[in-house]
Design a protein around this motif. Structure first.
Motif, PDB file in Angstrom:
ATOM      1  N   TYR A   1       0.834  -1.211   0.000  1.00 55.40           N
ATOM      2  CA  TYR A   1       0.000   0.000   0.000  1.00 55.40           C
ATOM      3  C   TYR A   1       0.868   1.259   0.000  1.00 55.40           C
ATOM      4  O   TYR A   1       0.641   2.189  -0.782  1.00 55.40           O
ATOM      5  CB  TYR A   1      -0.909  -0.031   1.230  1.00 55.40           C
ATOM      6  CG  TYR A   1      -1.707   1.231   1.461  1.00 55.40           C
ATOM      7  CD1 TYR A   1      -2.890   1.455   0.762  1.00 55.40           C
ATOM      8  CD2 TYR A   1      -1.278   2.189   2.376  1.00 55.40           C
ATOM      9  CE1 TYR A   1      -3.635   2.613   0.976  1.00 55.40           C
ATOM     10  CE2 TYR A   1      -2.012   3.343   2.596  1.00 55.40           C
ATOM     11  CZ  TYR A   1      -3.191   3.558   1.903  1.00 55.40           C
ATOM     12  OH  TYR A   1      -3.913   4.708   2.110  1.00 55.40           O
ATOM     13  N   VAL A   2       1.883   1.279   0.853  1.00 50.68           N
ATOM     14  CA  VAL A   2       2.774   2.436   0.918  1.00 50.68           C
ATOM     15  C   VAL A   2       3.592   2.541  -0.364  1.00 50.68           C
ATOM     16  O   VAL A   2       3.784   3.630  -0.913  1.00 50.68           O
ATOM     17  CB  VAL A   2       3.698   2.346   2.145  1.00 50.68           C
ATOM     18  CG1 VAL A   2       4.768   3.424   2.104  1.00 50.68           C
ATOM     19  CG2 VAL A   2       2.886   2.478   3.430  1.00 50.68           C
ATOM     20  N   SER A   3       4.066   1.398  -0.859  1.00 49.72           N
ATOM     21  CA  SER A   3       4.865   1.408  -2.084  1.00 49.72           C
ATOM     22  C   SER A   3       4.083   1.986  -3.246  1.00 49.72           C
ATOM     23  O   SER A   3       4.593   2.815  -4.011  1.00 49.72           O
ATOM     24  CB  SER A   3       5.325  -0.015  -2.419  1.00 49.72           C
ATOM     25  OG  SER A   3       6.085  -0.037  -3.603  1.00 49.72           O
ATOM     26  N   GLU A   4       2.813   1.582  -3.387  1.00 50.64           N
ATOM     27  CA  GLU A   4       1.998   2.118  -4.476  1.00 50.64           C
ATOM     28  C   GLU A   4       1.763   3.613  -4.279  1.00 50.64           C
ATOM     29  O   GLU A   4       1.747   4.392  -5.241  1.00 50.64           O
ATOM     30  CB  GLU A   4       0.664   1.386  -4.561  1.00 50.64           C
ATOM     31  CG  GLU A   4      -0.194   1.852  -5.727  1.00 50.64           C
ATOM     32  CD  GLU A   4      -1.479   1.068  -5.863  1.00 50.64           C
ATOM     33  OE1 GLU A   4      -2.211   1.315  -6.841  1.00 50.64           O
ATOM     34  OE2 GLU A   4      -1.762   0.220  -4.998  1.00 50.64           O
ATOM     35  N   GLY A   5       1.607   4.028  -3.045  1.00 49.71           N
ATOM     36  CA  GLY A   5       1.365   5.439  -2.782  1.00 49.71           C
ATOM     37  C   GLY A   5       2.546   6.319  -3.137  1.00 49.71           C
ATOM     38  O   GLY A   5       2.391   7.348  -3.788  1.00 49.71           O
ATOM     39  N   VAL A   6       3.752   5.893  -2.732  1.00 48.34           N
ATOM     40  CA  VAL A   6       4.923   6.735  -2.957  1.00 48.34           C
ATOM     41  C   VAL A   6       5.504   6.579  -4.359  1.00 48.34           C
ATOM     42  O   VAL A   6       6.237   7.449  -4.834  1.00 48.34           O
ATOM     43  CB  VAL A   6       6.020   6.440  -1.910  1.00 48.34           C
ATOM     44  CG1 VAL A   6       5.495   6.692  -0.513  1.00 48.34           C
ATOM     45  CG2 VAL A   6       6.540   5.011  -2.037  1.00 48.34           C
ATOM     46  N   ALA A   7       5.183   5.461  -5.044  1.00 43.93           N
ATOM     47  CA  ALA A   7       5.754   5.232  -6.368  1.00 43.93           C
ATOM     48  C   ALA A   7       4.760   5.469  -7.495  1.00 43.93           C
ATOM     49  O   ALA A   7       5.160   5.513  -8.657  1.00 43.93           O
ATOM     50  CB  ALA A   7       6.284   3.786  -6.466  1.00 43.93           C
ATOM     51  N   ARG A   8       3.456   5.661  -7.153  1.00 45.20           N
ATOM     52  CA  ARG A   8       2.479   5.784  -8.238  1.00 45.20           C
ATOM     53  C   ARG A   8       1.410   6.829  -7.965  1.00 45.20           C
ATOM     54  O   ARG A   8       1.203   7.739  -8.755  1.00 45.20           O
ATOM     55  CB  ARG A   8       1.824   4.413  -8.485  1.00 45.20           C
ATOM     56  CG  ARG A   8       0.960   4.357  -9.732  1.00 45.20           C
ATOM     57  CD  ARG A   8       0.639   2.926 -10.091  1.00 45.20           C
ATOM     58  NE  ARG A   8      -0.025   2.848 -11.379  1.00 45.20           N
ATOM     59  CZ  ARG A   8      -1.332   2.799 -11.555  1.00 45.20           C
ATOM     60  NH1 ARG A   8      -2.139   2.819 -10.506  1.00 45.20           N
ATOM     61  NH2 ARG A   8      -1.851   2.726 -12.764  1.00 45.20           N
ATOM     62  N   ARG A   9       0.706   6.713  -6.818  1.00 47.77           N
ATOM     63  CA  ARG A   9      -0.463   7.561  -6.607  1.00 47.77           C
ATOM     64  C   ARG A   9      -0.118   9.034  -6.515  1.00 47.77           C
ATOM     65  O   ARG A   9      -0.927   9.884  -6.877  1.00 47.77           O
ATOM     66  CB  ARG A   9      -1.214   7.128  -5.335  1.00 47.77           C
ATOM     67  CG  ARG A   9      -1.986   5.833  -5.477  1.00 47.77           C
ATOM     68  CD  ARG A   9      -3.009   5.687  -4.354  1.00 47.77           C
ATOM     69  NE  ARG A   9      -2.391   5.710  -3.047  1.00 47.77           N
ATOM     70  CZ  ARG A   9      -2.060   4.616  -2.354  1.00 47.77           C
ATOM     71  NH1 ARG A   9      -2.277   3.431  -2.878  1.00 47.77           N
ATOM     72  NH2 ARG A   9      -1.501   4.719  -1.167  1.00 47.77           N
TER      73      ARG A   9
ATOM     74  N   LEU B   1       3.705  -7.600 -13.985  1.00 51.94           N
ATOM     75  CA  LEU B   1       3.232  -6.241 -14.232  1.00 51.94           C
ATOM     76  C   LEU B   1       3.896  -5.281 -13.248  1.00 51.94           C
ATOM     77  O   LEU B   1       4.073  -5.602 -12.069  1.00 51.94           O
ATOM     78  CB  LEU B   1       1.712  -6.158 -14.082  1.00 51.94           C
ATOM     79  CG  LEU B   1       0.873  -6.951 -15.085  1.00 51.94           C
ATOM     80  CD1 LEU B   1      -0.617  -6.797 -14.772  1.00 51.94           C
ATOM     81  CD2 LEU B   1       1.166  -6.507 -16.514  1.00 51.94           C
ATOM     82  N   LEU B   2       4.249  -4.116 -13.744  1.00 53.15           N
ATOM     83  CA  LEU B   2       4.805  -3.058 -12.905  1.00 53.15           C
ATOM     84  C   LEU B   2       3.889  -1.854 -12.968  1.00 53.15           C
ATOM     85  O   LEU B   2       3.630  -1.312 -14.045  1.00 53.15           O
ATOM     86  CB  LEU B   2       6.203  -2.656 -13.393  1.00 53.15           C
ATOM     87  CG  LEU B   2       6.814  -1.408 -12.742  1.00 53.15           C
ATOM     88  CD1 LEU B   2       7.057  -1.638 -11.250  1.00 53.15           C
ATOM     89  CD2 LEU B   2       8.098  -0.991 -13.441  1.00 53.15           C
ATOM     90  N   ARG B   3       3.369  -1.431 -11.824  1.00 50.98           N
ATOM     91  CA  ARG B   3       2.547  -0.225 -11.714  1.00 50.98           C
ATOM     92  C   ARG B   3       3.436   0.870 -11.140  1.00 50.98           C
ATOM     93  O   ARG B   3       3.942   0.755 -10.029  1.00 50.98           O
ATOM     94  CB  ARG B   3       1.336  -0.473 -10.822  1.00 50.98           C
ATOM     95  CG  ARG B   3       0.495  -1.650 -11.290  1.00 50.98           C
ATOM     96  CD  ARG B   3      -0.705  -1.918 -10.378  1.00 50.98           C
ATOM     97  NE  ARG B   3      -1.380  -3.151 -10.777  1.00 50.98           N
ATOM     98  CZ  ARG B   3      -2.275  -3.239 -11.751  1.00 50.98           C
ATOM     99  NH1 ARG B   3      -2.617  -2.136 -12.407  1.00 50.98           N
ATOM    100  NH2 ARG B   3      -2.822  -4.393 -12.069  1.00 50.98           N
ATOM    101  N   THR B   4       3.622   1.920 -11.928  1.00 49.12           N
ATOM    102  CA  THR B   4       4.572   2.947 -11.531  1.00 49.12           C
ATOM    103  C   THR B   4       4.077   4.318 -11.946  1.00 49.12           C
ATOM    104  O   THR B   4       3.011   4.446 -12.570  1.00 49.12           O
ATOM    105  CB  THR B   4       5.965   2.666 -12.152  1.00 49.12           C
ATOM    106  OG1 THR B   4       6.915   3.595 -11.642  1.00 49.12           O
ATOM    107  CG2 THR B   4       5.913   2.750 -13.669  1.00 49.12           C
TER     108      THR B   4
END
Length: 351
Positions: A227-235, A272-275
């Protein structure tokens, strides 16, 4: 009763500080009879301390390893050494160690006398460990304050600086601290915004008093690290994308860190990479520099940016392959390198 309890603590301290004691030596140290020592040893065993005894003239008592960790007794020097070690480990960025160290440090510093707390502070302030430095170091006292608030389910008040340096006052219900290789993050429910938020710990300036206590909420995700990784790397970025990497997820994880994006296993040979990035142009370079074969899944417009970069690289290679004016054959000796670079650029073509 108080005398017996104090003697038990003294006996435990002796057993923890020495490999093996004879019954006579313990009796002399404690000022009691060997029979009293035997009774005290039995009491320690009832409390969960595994005290081994060997008979005979060469025998004695020895503290053994048990199925569970019983409480430890530390003298002043040992407590200082443990606290300094935990502070160092908390900032080391070692996966799985930092968060555990902060929790243990919060427990220890809660009971440290002021004189020992000052010694710990002096040691950590005036020593320079040769460790991989964190990108944004955080004061360990701030981490322990955040960890304590999470543990006690106590509302937290702090001043928070965004990436532009603007400060706001926040009141949150802290849930967990999450550590990446380079940064610490606090996952918390923002009371004023009525939503979950992720805060960089190095931008938090606590403003006590804290409280009151609150009933814990259901966290925003089961996997808080993801969750944190997606927030700092994508959202947080204006430009977002999903690309398919043509390598297994385990292999991609050696290159893609928590700050680069979120990996999702797709098959035996792809993932898949979400970035995200500040712009699609930057995003293309960000993905290309990972050195992995990929293709665009979304958005469609990203393919045009890949083509632009491909053409620019091809033109650069064409110009590099031409002899410099007045210096015949400047780059011909590197023809093989140029060809390999061109082939590499072609392989990353997504259309």
């Amino acid at each position: 009763m108080l005398e017996t309890s104090a003697r038990l603590l003294r006996l435990l301290s002796l057993l923890q500080a020495h490999r093996e004691w004879s019954g006579a030596d313990l009796a002399e140290r404690l000022g009691v009879t060997p029979r009293t020592v035997r009774r005290d040893v039995d009491r320690l065993r009832e409390l969960g301390y595994p005290v081994n005894a060997s008979p005979g003239t060469g025998g004695g008592y020895q503290l053994g390893a048990g199925a569970a960790l019983p409480p430890l007794l530390l003298d002043d020097d040992e407590a200082v050494a443990v606290a300094v070690g935990l502070r160092t480990a908390a900032g080391s960025g070692i996966e799985g160690v930092g968060e555990t160290s902060v929790g243990a440090l919060a427990k220890l510093e809660q009971v440290l006398p002021d004189r020992l707390r000052r010694r710990v502070g002096a040691l950590t302030t005036f020593t320079v460990p040769m460790l991989r430095a964190a990108e944004s170091p955080v004061d360990p006292s701030v981490l322990t304050e955040l960890a304590t608030a999470c543990r006690d389910s106590e509302r937290l008040r702090f001043e928070y600086r965004d990436h532009g340096g603007s400060a706001t006052r926040r009141t949150v219900e802290p849930h967990r601290l999450v550590c990446t290789e380079r940064r610490w993050y606090l996952v918390a429910w923002d009371v004023d915004r009525a939503d979950w938020r992720t805060f960089r710990a190095d931008r938090i300036d606590p403003r006590p008093p804290h409280g009151p206590r609150f009933p814990p909420r259901t966290p925003p995700a089961e996997d808080l690290a993801a969750y944190v990784s997606e927030g700092v790397a994508r959202r947080v970025y204006a430009a977002r994308a999903v690309v398919r990497l043509h390598v297994p997820a385990a292999e991609a994880a050696r290159v893609v860190g928590p700050m680069d994006g979120v990996l999702e296993a797709e098959g035996e040979s792809t993932c898949l990479l979400r970035t995200g990035a500040a712009s699609l142009d930057v995003l293309v370079i960000h993905v290309a520099l990972m050195g992995l074969e990929f293709e665009v899944v979304e958005p469609q417009g990203l393919e045009d940016h890949v083509r632009v970069l491909r053409d620019r690289l091809s033109r650069a290679l064409d110009r590099s392959a031409q002899p410099a004016p007045g210096v015949p054959g400047t780059c011909r000796c590197h023809g093989g390198i140029v060809r390999r670079l061109r082939e590499g650029a072609a392989r990353r073509q997504l259309s």
